[in-house]
Design an enzyme around this catalytic site. Structure first.
Site, PDB file in Angstrom:
ATOM      1  N   TYR A 124     -50.634 -23.381  85.339  1.00 54.27           N
ATOM      2  CA  TYR A 124     -51.823 -22.715  84.836  1.00 54.27           C
ATOM      3  C   TYR A 124     -52.269 -21.540  85.708  1.00 54.27           C
ATOM      4  O   TYR A 124     -53.227 -20.851  85.379  1.00 54.27           O
ATOM      5  CB  TYR A 124     -52.959 -23.731  84.815  1.00 54.27           C
ATOM      6  CG  TYR A 124     -53.489 -24.060  83.455  1.00 54.27           C
ATOM      7  CD1 TYR A 124     -52.918 -25.059  82.691  1.00 54.27           C
ATOM      8  CD2 TYR A 124     -54.582 -23.379  82.933  1.00 54.27           C
ATOM      9  CE1 TYR A 124     -53.421 -25.385  81.451  1.00 54.27           C
ATOM     10  CE2 TYR A 124     -55.090 -23.699  81.692  1.00 54.27           C
ATOM     11  CZ  TYR A 124     -54.514 -24.701  80.959  1.00 54.27           C
ATOM     12  OH  TYR A 124     -55.028 -25.022  79.739  1.00 54.27           O
ATOM     13  N   LYS A 191     -45.658 -36.363  88.142  1.00 53.63           N
ATOM     14  CA  LYS A 191     -44.302 -36.603  87.632  1.00 53.63           C
ATOM     15  C   LYS A 191     -43.347 -36.346  88.809  1.00 53.63           C
ATOM     16  O   LYS A 191     -42.408 -35.543  88.732  1.00 53.63           O
ATOM     17  CB  LYS A 191     -44.037 -35.662  86.447  1.00 53.63           C
ATOM     18  CG  LYS A 191     -42.752 -35.922  85.691  1.00 53.63           C
ATOM     19  CD  LYS A 191     -42.835 -37.103  84.739  1.00 53.63           C
ATOM     20  CE  LYS A 191     -41.490 -37.346  84.083  1.00 53.63           C
ATOM     21  NZ  LYS A 191     -41.459 -38.565  83.276  1.00 53.63           N
ATOM     22  N   ASP A 225     -46.384 -39.559  81.975  1.00 55.29           N
ATOM     23  CA  ASP A 225     -46.006 -40.107  80.662  1.00 55.29           C
ATOM     24  C   ASP A 225     -46.492 -41.552  80.533  1.00 55.29           C
ATOM     25  O   ASP A 225     -47.038 -41.964  79.510  1.00 55.29           O
ATOM     26  CB  ASP A 225     -44.492 -40.000  80.413  1.00 55.29           C
ATOM     27  CG  ASP A 225     -43.657 -40.323  81.650  1.00 55.29           C
ATOM     28  OD1 ASP A 225     -44.235 -40.421  82.750  1.00 55.29           O
ATOM     29  OD2 ASP A 225     -42.431 -40.479  81.521  1.00 55.29           O
ATOM     30  N   ASP A 249     -55.522 -30.889  82.028  1.00 56.56           N
ATOM     31  CA  ASP A 249     -55.990 -30.250  80.797  1.00 56.56           C
ATOM     32  C   ASP A 249     -55.710 -31.155  79.595  1.00 56.56           C
ATOM     33  O   ASP A 249     -56.574 -31.402  78.754  1.00 56.56           O
ATOM     34  CB  ASP A 249     -55.242 -28.915  80.648  1.00 56.56           C
ATOM     35  CG  ASP A 249     -55.705 -28.135  79.444  1.00 56.56           C
ATOM     36  OD1 ASP A 249     -56.926 -28.071  79.223  1.00 56.56           O
ATOM     37  OD2 ASP A 249     -54.853 -27.596  78.709  1.00 56.56           O
TER      38      ASP A 249
END
Ligand code: NAD
Length: 361
Positions: A124, A191, A225, A249
């Site tokens: 971002y 992750k 996830d 987000d």
């Protein structure tokens, strides 16, 4: 004491919901001097800039702003006002409480989560290179020289930027928030099994910082996830989540969905000395000027603002008034009705009137 607050109405439904929130703050009796400032499409028309210096200067001076959503065109036109505002003012923490209120249709009852999103780094950060540009070709060549993984020439590139200092300050913010708000647990979301150097760094720093709070605040980490599934199946197991920018987000909208939708999800962007309060939702252009959307997210953001400026009692009164109006279920907008086509649903300003009326009782 009079509080100086910058008011940025924004685009689309922004002016309607910020007006509702402004009226609610005034109804608490807290003394506010408002300074209105433009951002977004209107600002570009008037000043030739989506985020004029005048607006930034006003927020820097007052240190607190109430901001409506602004439109960000996808893939063209100006880059997001929100990203620019957060980066220019170093508003590194995005705080999004997701709390279920009695009377709201939601998949679960009793969810009370806080999403704490890093606001300045990650994919971002806005460091992107367009396909077929010279800079991009140079960068591709260099990457192909130093990396085993070869990138095809028709690629665009975005940089995922995670720094040790940026990770440390957001994780520390999360723990401090948890302590100050009597929360029990911080979950770091990442992750790191795949993005070993970027998310790996975020996780390493989180584990480091967590040691300083051992015995006071519980700590755990989850893969992005995995937590998406867990939040849907067992949201009551979670308390404060701390995440890099992009996951934050997405997960904040997911959590907003868990407690009844964007219409009731408030938020704040916070830096060392400056804080900007705004709803999680966007400018919903199709509802612009229709006096239809739910003002609650913006009004609860206003309650967060009141707490931030030391007006905790007024903040609590405002939150209680919102909760009572929602629980009663009469003077609420269409999205809070059992049937979204219910003709008894009231408009944005009428729901604000009902909250103000409660405040005065
Ligand atoms: P959005 O949040 O504006 O609207 C999506 C849908 O959510 C709406 O169509 C509506 O059905 C519902 N919704 C949103 N706010 C609501 C409310 N207060 N009451 C009831 N229902 C509500 O998301 P979008 O359509 O993806 O984005 C529209 C524009 O807003 C885009 O340009 C986007 O970039 C921008 N945006 C701005 C901000 C911000 O300024 N902070 C945040 C998100 C999106």
């Amino acid at each position: 004491m009079v509080h100086n607050i910058t008011l940025i109405p924004g685009d689309g439904i922004g002016p309607e919901v910020t007006l509702a929130a402004k009226r609610c703050i005034e109804a608490t009796g807290v003394d506010v001097r408002w300074e209105e400032a433009l951002a977004g499409a209107d600002a570009r028309e008037k000043y030739g800039d989506i985020l004029p210096e005048e607006t930034l200067a006003s927020v820097k001076k007052n240190k607190v702003a109430l901001k409506g959503p602004v439109i960000t065109p996808i893939g063209e036109g100006f880059r997001s006002v929100n990203v620019k505002l957060r980066q220019s003012l170093e508003l590194y923490a995005c705080l999004r409480p997701c709390k279920w209120y009695e009377g709201v249709k939601a998949p679960y009852q009793g969810v009370d989560l806080v999403v704490i999103r890093e606001n300045t780094e990650d994919l971002y950060a806005g460091i992107e290179f367009e396909k077929d540009q010279k800079n991009t070709r140079d960068l591709l060549e260099n990457i192909n020289k130093i990396s085993d993984r070869k990138i095809t020439a028709d690629s665009a590139i975005g940089i995922k930027l995670i720094s040790e200092s940026g990770s440390r300050r957001i994780v520390r913010f999360a723990f401090e928030y948890a302590l100050a708000n009597k929360r029990k647990k911080v979950t770091c979301v990442h992750k790191a099994n795949i993005m070993k150097f970027t998310d790996g760094l975020f996780l390493k720093v989180a584990r480091d910082v967590a040691k300083e709070y051992a015995g006071k605040i519980e700590f755990e980490d989850k893969l992005i996830d995995n937590i998406c599934m867990q939040l849907i199946q067992r949201p009551l197991d979670y308390d404060c989540l701390v995440l890099p920018n992009l996951y934050g987000d997405i997960v904040s909208d997911l959590c907003a969905g868990l407690v009844g939708g964007l219409g009731i999800s408030p938020g704040a962007n916070i830096g060392e000395n400056i804080a900007v309060f705004e709803a999680t939702h966007g400018s919903a252009p199709k509802y612009k000027g229709k006096n239809k959307v739910n003002p609650t997210a913006m009004i609860l953001s206003a309650a967060m603002l009141l707490r931030h400026i030391g007006e905790a009692k007024a903040a609590q009164r405002l939150e209680t008034a919102v909760a009572q109006v929602i629980k009663e279920g009469k003077k609420v907008t269409y999205d809070l009705k059992k049937d979204r086509d219910d003709p008894q649903a009231v408009g944005t300003s009428e729901m604000a009137d009902a909250i103000i009326e409660r405040l005065k009782r």
